[in-house]
Design a protein around this motif. Structure first.
Motif, PDB file in Angstrom:
ATOM      1  N   VAL A  56      55.138  -7.080 -46.978  1.00  0.00           N
ATOM      2  CA  VAL A  56      56.105  -7.611 -47.938  1.00  0.00           C
ATOM      3  C   VAL A  56      56.951  -6.435 -48.400  1.00  0.00           C
ATOM      4  O   VAL A  56      56.425  -5.417 -48.848  1.00  0.00           O
ATOM      5  N   SER A  57      58.245  -6.580 -48.278  1.00  0.00           N
ATOM      6  CA  SER A  57      59.136  -5.472 -48.602  1.00  0.00           C
ATOM      7  C   SER A  57      59.123  -5.159 -50.086  1.00  0.00           C
ATOM      8  O   SER A  57      58.671  -5.958 -50.920  1.00  0.00           O
ATOM      9  N   GLY A  97      54.728  -6.244 -35.760  1.00  0.00           N
ATOM     10  CA  GLY A  97      54.457  -6.580 -37.151  1.00  0.00           C
ATOM     11  C   GLY A  97      55.034  -7.914 -37.592  1.00  0.00           C
ATOM     12  O   GLY A  97      55.836  -8.546 -36.895  1.00  0.00           O
ATOM     13  N   VAL A  98      54.610  -8.341 -38.771  1.00  0.00           N
ATOM     14  CA  VAL A  98      55.061  -9.574 -39.424  1.00  0.00           C
ATOM     15  C   VAL A  98      55.533  -9.184 -40.815  1.00  0.00           C
ATOM     16  O   VAL A  98      54.848  -8.423 -41.515  1.00  0.00           O
ATOM     17  N   MET A  99      56.697  -9.716 -41.251  1.00  0.00           N
ATOM     18  CA  MET A  99      57.280  -9.212 -42.493  1.00  0.00           C
ATOM     19  C   MET A  99      58.012 -10.294 -43.278  1.00  0.00           C
ATOM     20  O   MET A  99      58.621 -11.200 -42.698  1.00  0.00           O
ATOM     21  N   ALA A 100      57.962 -10.170 -44.591  1.00  0.00           N
ATOM     22  CA  ALA A 100      58.726 -11.005 -45.516  1.00  0.00           C
ATOM     23  C   ALA A 100      59.476 -10.105 -46.488  1.00  0.00           C
ATOM     24  O   ALA A 100      58.889  -9.144 -46.999  1.00  0.00           O
ATOM     25  N   PRO A 101      60.746 -10.360 -46.763  1.00  0.00           N
ATOM     26  CA  PRO A 101      61.403  -9.642 -47.842  1.00  0.00           C
ATOM     27  C   PRO A 101      60.998 -10.241 -49.187  1.00  0.00           C
ATOM     28  O   PRO A 101      60.757 -11.451 -49.288  1.00  0.00           O
ATOM     29  N   GLN A 102      60.911  -9.400 -50.203  1.00  0.00           N
ATOM     30  CA  GLN A 102      60.708  -9.916 -51.551  1.00  0.00           C
ATOM     31  C   GLN A 102      62.064  -9.997 -52.245  1.00  0.00           C
ATOM     32  O   GLN A 102      62.796  -9.005 -52.334  1.00  0.00           O
ATOM     33  N   LEU A 103      62.412 -11.180 -52.723  1.00  0.00           N
ATOM     34  CA  LEU A 103      63.695 -11.425 -53.379  1.00  0.00           C
ATOM     35  C   LEU A 103      63.507 -11.284 -54.880  1.00  0.00           C
ATOM     36  O   LEU A 103      62.623 -11.905 -55.473  1.00  0.00           O
ATOM     37  N   TRP A 104      64.397 -10.508 -55.514  1.00  0.00           N
ATOM     38  CA  TRP A 104      64.143  -9.991 -56.852  1.00  0.00           C
ATOM     39  C   TRP A 104      65.374 -10.109 -57.737  1.00  0.00           C
ATOM     40  O   TRP A 104      66.503  -9.915 -57.293  1.00  0.00           O
ATOM     41  N   HIS A 105      65.124 -10.398 -58.981  1.00  0.00           N
ATOM     42  CA  HIS A 105      66.124 -10.251 -60.039  1.00  0.00           C
ATOM     43  C   HIS A 105      65.377  -9.703 -61.245  1.00  0.00           C
ATOM     44  O   HIS A 105      64.444 -10.323 -61.743  1.00  0.00           O
ATOM     45  N   ALA A 155      67.188 -16.335 -49.277  1.00  0.00           N
ATOM     46  CA  ALA A 155      66.119 -16.884 -48.444  1.00  0.00           C
ATOM     47  C   ALA A 155      66.674 -17.373 -47.110  1.00  0.00           C
ATOM     48  O   ALA A 155      66.061 -17.147 -46.046  1.00  0.00           O
ATOM     49  N   ALA A 156      67.824 -18.037 -47.147  1.00  0.00           N
ATOM     50  CA  ALA A 156      68.450 -18.494 -45.908  1.00  0.00           C
ATOM     51  C   ALA A 156      68.799 -17.307 -45.019  1.00  0.00           C
ATOM     52  O   ALA A 156      68.631 -17.359 -43.787  1.00  0.00           O
ATOM     53  N   ALA A 157      69.285 -16.219 -45.629  1.00  0.00           N
ATOM     54  CA  ALA A 157      69.611 -15.017 -44.868  1.00  0.00           C
ATOM     55  C   ALA A 157      68.366 -14.418 -44.229  1.00  0.00           C
ATOM     56  O   ALA A 157      68.394 -13.957 -43.076  1.00  0.00           O
ATOM     57  N   ALA A 158      67.250 -14.417 -44.968  1.00  0.00           N
ATOM     58  CA  ALA A 158      66.001 -13.880 -44.425  1.00  0.00           C
ATOM     59  C   ALA A 158      65.581 -14.639 -43.172  1.00  0.00           C
ATOM     60  O   ALA A 158      65.203 -14.043 -42.153  1.00  0.00           O
ATOM     61  N   LYS A 159      65.648 -15.951 -43.232  1.00  0.00           N
ATOM     62  CA  LYS A 159      65.292 -16.756 -42.061  1.00  0.00           C
ATOM     63  C   LYS A 159      66.247 -16.484 -40.906  1.00  0.00           C
ATOM     64  O   LYS A 159      65.815 -16.322 -39.754  1.00  0.00           O
ATOM     65  N   ASP A 164      59.714 -13.427 -41.065  1.00  0.00           N
ATOM     66  CA  ASP A 164      58.659 -14.399 -40.799  1.00  0.00           C
ATOM     67  C   ASP A 164      58.310 -15.268 -41.999  1.00  0.00           C
ATOM     68  O   ASP A 164      57.648 -16.299 -41.849  1.00  0.00           O
ATOM     69  N   ALA A 165      58.718 -14.855 -43.175  1.00  0.00           N
ATOM     70  CA  ALA A 165      58.458 -15.574 -44.419  1.00  0.00           C
ATOM     71  C   ALA A 165      59.357 -14.943 -45.473  1.00  0.00           C
ATOM     72  O   ALA A 165      60.074 -13.966 -45.206  1.00  0.00           O
ATOM     73  N   VAL A 166      59.305 -15.492 -46.676  1.00  0.00           N
ATOM     74  CA  VAL A 166      60.063 -14.925 -47.788  1.00  0.00           C
ATOM     75  C   VAL A 166      59.191 -14.996 -49.031  1.00  0.00           C
ATOM     76  O   VAL A 166      58.375 -15.907 -49.188  1.00  0.00           O
TER      77      VAL A 166
END
Length: 366
Positions: A56-57, A97-105, A155-159, A164-166
């Motif tokens: 997870v980023s 590897g498998v990765m998800a970005p973490q979306l933050w505010h 999230a749409a951009a991540a996909k 692999d996930a968000v």
């Protein structure tokens, strides 16, 4: 084999993980003006090469003017920014590897650099950074709607980029969590309430928008916590019934996996049971959970980042809880921050090679 339960596969929706280890998100601030560099991509690739099950980023800012509190925290919007994140995921995938970005505010949280200010107003539910501490202005209806849009777009951009996930950051006293907390959410509209499930509407609407953007089969994780950086003793849910009402609203809105942050994973969440936060979250919702909190080290992470040394610690208690099904995945932060081969060393029983945590590693992308 040491810690055998950690090295069983995990499959859920589109996630196919070789083991149960999750690299926890950790802010690094090595992305000049919000754009991740090749060094950032190499940093994540090393963890993929080191057999981390899911990466997870670090937190990445969504498309609101003050979503980040540091100019060198990466953003997950904009042409240059997304091109850089495409490089990251391509490097991680190339290493298996498998990765998800973490979306933050970050919400109503001051900047870390006194000489830098974000290009717009601070967002918050009620213009409070903590109970009775005014900071910024309450978000308008239009601000709330735009913040929901920003999370969904990211999230749409991540996909689209191939992640692999968000994961959504809904913990630690940042924006989503500021809506959860009655100490910072005094709104009297649809996003405020005396009840915790009512204050969860902002997060639920984000989850619904994200789900619509990514479709039904794309894994969506949300990170949550009882404690806040503004007050470590806060408990949003005082008992299992309140926890079920809160987290049930998030699951109903589209959350697939709950990433349950606590400072020490072995501490019980409620009296009368040794279940921790992730254990209770799984018990009341039935969905997979990630536990996290000082895994593999003797000291907790806030003190560690403040300079307190931590030594390698036994995983026996973690293994016991994982084997009995308290939670499904295990977040590891500082141990992986300083040693990309931590997972392999644990797998192979090379405990004599494990390292103590030294805050100095924060100064580099090792």
């Amino acid at each position: 084999m040491a810690a055998a339960a950690l090295f069983t596969p995990f499959t859920f929706k589109g996630l196919h993980l070789a083991n149960r280890v999750v690299m926890a998100p950790m802010t690094r601030s090595f992305s000049p003006d919000g754009v991740a560099t090749q060094e950032v991509a190499a940093y994540y690739r090393r963890r993929a090469e080191g057999q981390v099950g899911l990466i997870v980023s670090e937190g990445t800012g969504v498309d609101r003017p003050a979503s980040v509190n540091d100019r060198n925290v990466p953003r997950f919007h904009g042409e240059k920014e997304l091109a850089a994140w495409k490089t990251v995921i391509d490097e991680v995938h190339a290493a298996g590897g498998v990765m998800a970005p973490q979306l933050w505010h970050v919400g109503a949280v001051r900047t870390r650099d006194p000489e830098w200010s974000p290009p717009g107003q601070y967002d918050s539910p009620s213009g409070l950074s903590r109970p009775d501490k005014e900071f910024g202005a309450p978000m308008s209806d239009a601000d709330v709607a735009d913040a929901i849009r920003a999370f969904a777009d990211a999230a749409a951009a991540a996909k689209a980029l191939g992640y692999d996930a968000v994961e959504l950051h809904g913990a630690h006293g940042y924006l989503i969590d500021q809506f959860f907390w009655d100490g910072t959410n005094r709104r009297e509209d649809a996003y405020g309430s005396k009840d915790l499930p009512g204050r969860a509407r902002f997060a639920a609407d984000i989850l619904k928008a994200v789900r619509k953007a990514v479709g039904p089969d794309y894994p969506v994780i949300i990170r949550i916590s009882q404690w806040k950086q503004q007050d470590y003793e806060v408990k949003l849910a005082q008992d299992p019934k309140a926890l079920e009402a809160w987290l049930g609203a998030l699951v109903d809105a589209g959350a697939d996996i709950l990433h349950c942050s606590q400072r020490r994973f072995w501490e019980p969440e409620f009296e009368g049971s040794d279940l921790n936060f992730a254990g209770w979250a799984k018990k009341v919702t039935g969905v997979p959970t990630i536990t996290v909190g000082s895994v593999g080290l003797s000291g907790e992470f806030i003190a560690g980042f403040a300079g307190e040394a931590s030594q390698p610690a036994s995983l026996d208690e973690l293994e016991k809880r994982l084997e009995r099904g308290d939670f499904d995945l295990v977040g590891v932060g500082r141990a992986l921050l300083q040693d990309p081969e931590w997972v392999v060393k644990i797998r192979d029983g090379r405990t004599e090679e494990l390292k103590s945590f030294d805050r100095g590693v924060m100064a580099t992308l090792y």
